[in-house]
Structure formats: structure tokens, C-alpha cells
Design an enzyme around this catalytic site. Structure first.
Site, mmCIF file in Angstrom:
data_model
loop_
_atom_site.group_PDB
_atom_site.id
_atom_site.type_symbol
_atom_site.label_atom_id
_atom_site.label_comp_id
_atom_site.label_asym_id
_atom_site.label_seq_id
_atom_site.Cartn_x
_atom_site.Cartn_y
_atom_site.Cartn_z
ATOM 1 N N ASN A 36 0.868 -1.165 0.000
ATOM 2 C CA ASN A 36 0.000 0.000 0.000
ATOM 3 C C ASN A 36 0.906 1.215 0.000
ATOM 4 O O ASN A 36 1.740 1.377 0.884
ATOM 5 C CB ASN A 36 -0.889 0.033 1.242
ATOM 6 C CG ASN A 36 -1.833 -1.149 1.307
ATOM 7 O OD1 ASN A 36 -2.303 -1.629 0.278
ATOM 8 N ND2 ASN A 36 -2.117 -1.611 2.510
ATOM 9 N N HIS B 78 8.215 5.114 5.266
ATOM 10 C CA HIS B 78 9.393 4.356 4.825
ATOM 11 C C HIS B 78 8.973 3.325 3.775
ATOM 12 O O HIS B 78 7.964 2.643 3.948
ATOM 13 C CB HIS B 78 10.027 3.657 6.025
ATOM 14 C CG HIS B 78 11.402 3.144 5.762
ATOM 15 N ND1 HIS B 78 12.516 3.653 6.405
ATOM 16 C CD2 HIS B 78 11.869 2.178 4.936
ATOM 17 C CE1 HIS B 78 13.593 3.009 5.990
ATOM 18 N NE2 HIS B 78 13.217 2.103 5.093
ATOM 19 N N HIS C 194 8.075 0.243 2.183
ATOM 20 C CA HIS C 194 7.889 -1.104 2.716
ATOM 21 C C HIS C 194 6.613 -1.708 2.157
ATOM 22 O O HIS C 194 5.732 -1.009 1.661
ATOM 23 C CB HIS C 194 7.817 -1.079 4.251
ATOM 24 C CG HIS C 194 6.544 -0.491 4.789
ATOM 25 N ND1 HIS C 194 6.278 0.866 4.774
ATOM 26 C CD2 HIS C 194 5.448 -1.069 5.355
ATOM 27 C CE1 HIS C 194 5.093 1.095 5.304
ATOM 28 N NE2 HIS C 194 4.558 -0.061 5.660
ATOM 29 N N GLN D 111 4.082 -5.602 2.682
ATOM 30 C CA GLN D 111 3.689 -6.598 3.657
ATOM 31 C C GLN D 111 3.459 -7.942 2.970
ATOM 32 O O GLN D 111 3.330 -8.005 1.741
ATOM 33 C CB GLN D 111 2.412 -6.171 4.386
ATOM 34 C CG GLN D 111 2.546 -4.870 5.148
ATOM 35 C CD GLN D 111 1.269 -4.500 5.880
ATOM 36 O OE1 GLN D 111 0.841 -5.192 6.800
ATOM 37 N NE2 GLN D 111 0.639 -3.410 5.452
#
Length: 364
Positions: free
Chosen positions: A173, A184, A186, A188
Site C-alpha cells: 500500500n 518508509h 515497505h 507486507q
């Protein structure tokens, strides 16, 4: 490319895995923004009208949301007043158990209700793409993106081998417009104890086609797209393509897929992984270049379940969905889309693909 990893355990019991293209020193220690043992407990409830599981994880209400710039829990820090989730060191990508997971192997004793319930088993991991908090996924160097593809593949194999996991779902997302709580770079990984509804529906269509024709549905569709002309393609590689599909539901929706019907990200060859990285970087740079600003999106992986059954119909691919409205460009999801699952497209795929193709990018 060699992939090196170092497995560590945080003070609160959560796992941390560090990845790099060079060997990692075994002197690294796992920090944590939390020091007490983590014992999350979630559960699932059956939705009788939709025929699907709904996850309940009330402990997620306490998760970090847009912390001040001086505190970045996904970046290394020497400041004991601002503990982080990752250590200093020469690692390039980090994966750790989410502090506020929707699914957890620790789930137990679901409440009794008038509908069926079960423990919210599975896993939720955070994938820190880089130590650089100011960059984006699309700006990472191609070798770094190739390493990320290897990390996704390694996590697919390891999580998929667990008895409580039937579907491994990497995603990103990007942007506060979709509720991102940390800036930051990233993503999932959710490892579900069941095959999620959208993936299940796609797989059912692919299985019916495979049973009828002995070939993969997406593989044939990609071939048909190419035979129809280049107007919807934004990247054409020897092994991987990226396109705004003829049936796109969103403006600027893009699919990235190998030409070959590989079932999962782990099934890609070294050449396919390198081409996948190039396609990924191309699409992301075009998104950002379209309006000269970060483009909010949702990126999801669709691939073969890990339920122990053969899935010759599965064809791994990534789908990008733009995440918010821009004047005359994107649309909000309204009653028909959200409530009925019927999308009304206000733009044509060919037009949006042409806009993306026109954005000049450099992969170097």
C-alpha cells in the site's frame, strides 16, 4: 545472484530476517520498538451471505500511525529513546513479524457467536524494501529489485510450507490515501489459512479454462493482447510484460506477468526474475512520472495457493490499482463498485496505457 540471509529473534519474540547480496555479519542483533512478549490473538468469523471469512484483530487499533520525522521505526537508529525494528548493518532488505498482525500462529480460543468462528491463524510480515527512508520502490537499483524478487520467492516457499497457510499474498500500500501509517518504503506479506475470495474466483476461472483447453487462461490472454497490437503495453520484455489490460476496471490499472505460465514468484527462472524487476521498475517510474509526484497505489500478487493441491491453472502476476482521485483522471469507488462489485470504468484502457507509455524513464 547469491542471496544471503541472517535470522534473528527480537526481544519480544518476533522473528527478523535480514537479506543481502553479500554475507551478513553474525554479530548483528535484533532490536525492537517493543520489549514485552507479543501475544496477539485474532479470530475469523464466517460471513453467511458472502460465503467468506472476516478477520477480527482489535489489537491493531494501537499500531503506529504517521510518527514524527525524527522517529522512523523502519530505519536503523542509535538513539535508545527511539528504538526501531531493524539494526544498523550492511543488510539491504529486512522482513519481520508485524507487531500488530491480523493473522498469527498464536491465535487461539475464538469467541462463540451465532456464526462459525475459527482462530485467526497465519502470518503477517513487514518487508522493509531498503534502509533509505527517502526513496521509493521504483527508484531502487535493478540489482536491489532482483534481490527483492528473490525475497518474495523465499517467503512464498517458507510461509507456504506451513500447515496453517494456504495462500501467500505479498502486497504494497503506497500513500496515506490508502491508509499507509509509515512513509518508509515497505510492503507486507499476509499468509492466509484459506484462499482469499478474489484469488479463489480468479483461480476458478483459470481452472475451468485449463480443463477445457489444456492451456493457461492468462498465458493465452497475454498472447491475444499482443496479437491485438502494442497499444495497451507499457513494458515488453523477453520473459515478462506489463500492460493496461483490455478489461481494466481502474484507470491506469497495470498487470505485470511472465509470458510463461509460472505458478508462483518462486517458480520464475533467474532470467524471468531479472525481467520482472525491469518491468516493475518501469511501471513504477512511469506512475511517478505521469504527474511528477508520488503516485498512490495498491500492488498485489496473485499466485498459486500453497494448500497442498496441484494448481496447473495458476499464473503468477501482479496487479496495480490506483488509489485516489485526481481531477478528471481517477474515480472513487462508489456503491456499485464497493457494494455490488460491479465496476464502471470512466476511461478506456488504451488511452491510459498511451499516457503511461509516453512517460520516458531510465532504468539505470
Amino acid at each position: 545472484m547469491s542471496v544471503h540471509l541472517l535470522r534473528l529473534t527480537k526481544p519480544d519474540g518476533r522473528a527478523l530476517i535480514l537479506y543481502g547480496r553479500k554475507p551478513l555479519p553474525d554479530t548483528l542483533e535484533a532490536p525492537s520498538a517493543n520489549t514485552t512478549p507479543v501475544r496477539p490473538n485474532s479470530h475469523l468469523r464466517w460471513h453467511p451471505l458472502r460465503g467468506e471469512w472476516v478477520a477480527y484483530a482489535g489489537h491493531r487499533q494501537n499500531r503506529t500511525f504517521l510518527p514524527p520525522p525524527e522517529y522512523n521505526p523502519l530505519a536503523p537508529s542509535r538513539d535508545p529513546q527511539h528504538p526501531t525494528e531493524v539494526p544498523e548493518g550492511p543488510w539491504e532488505i529486512a522482513v519481520f513479524d508485524n507487531l500488530f498482525p491480523t493473522l498469527t500462529p498464536l491465535a487461539h480460543d475464538p469467541p462463540r457467536t451465532i456464526v462459525d468462528t475459527r482462530p485467526g491463524k497465519g502470518a503477517c510480515e513487514v518487508v522493509v524494501f531498503t534502509q533509505d527512508a527517502k526513496t521509493t520502490l521504483g527508484r531502487l537499483a535493478l540489482p536491489h529489485l532482483e534481490l527483492l524478487v528473490d525475497v518474495w520467492a523465499q517467503r512464498y516457499e517458507e510461509l507456504g510450507a506451513r500447515e496453517d497457510v494456504e495462500y501467500v499474498f505479498p502486497f504494497e500500500n503506497r500513500g496515506v490515501e490508502v491508509g499507509v501509517t509509515l512513509h518508509h518504503p515497505h510492503g507486507q506479506i499476509y499468509a492466509y489459512p484459506f484462499v482469499p475470495p478474489i484469488a479463489a474466483r480468479e483461480l476458478a476461472e483459470q481452472r475451468a479454462y485449463f480443463d477445457a483447453h489444456g492451456r493457461g487462461l492468462l498465458e493465452d490472454h497475454l498472447r491475444a493482447e499482443e496479437q491485438d497490437g502494442p497499444q495497451r503495453f507499457v513494458y515488453t520484455g523477453n520473459h515478462v510484460v506489463a500492460l493496461v489490460p483490455v478489461c481494466a476496471r481502474y484507470p491506469y490499472e497495470v498487470w505485470i506477468a511472465p509470458r510463461r505460465g509460472a505458478a508462483s514468484i518462486a517458480d520464475l527462472t533467474r532470467e524471468e526474475r531479472a525481467d520482472f524487476a525491469r518491468a516493475l521498475k518501469t511501471v513504477l517510474l512511469k506512475y511517478d512520472g505521469l504527474w511528477q509526484k508520488p503516485f498512490p497505489y495498491i500492488m498485489v500478487f496473485h499466485q498459486a495457493p500453497t494448500d497442498g493441491a496441484p494448481h496447473p491453472e495458476a499464473h503468477v502476476h501482479v496487479e496495480f490499482y490506483p488509489a485516489y482521485r485526481m481531477p478528471n483522471r481517477l474515480k472513487f469507488l462508489a456503491g456499485s463498485e464497493t457494494g455490488a462489485g460491479v465496476f464502471t470504468a470512466d476511461t478506456l484502457p488504451d488511452e491510459k496505457a498511451a499516457e503511461l507509455r509516453a512517460v520516458e524513464v531510465s532504468l539505470e
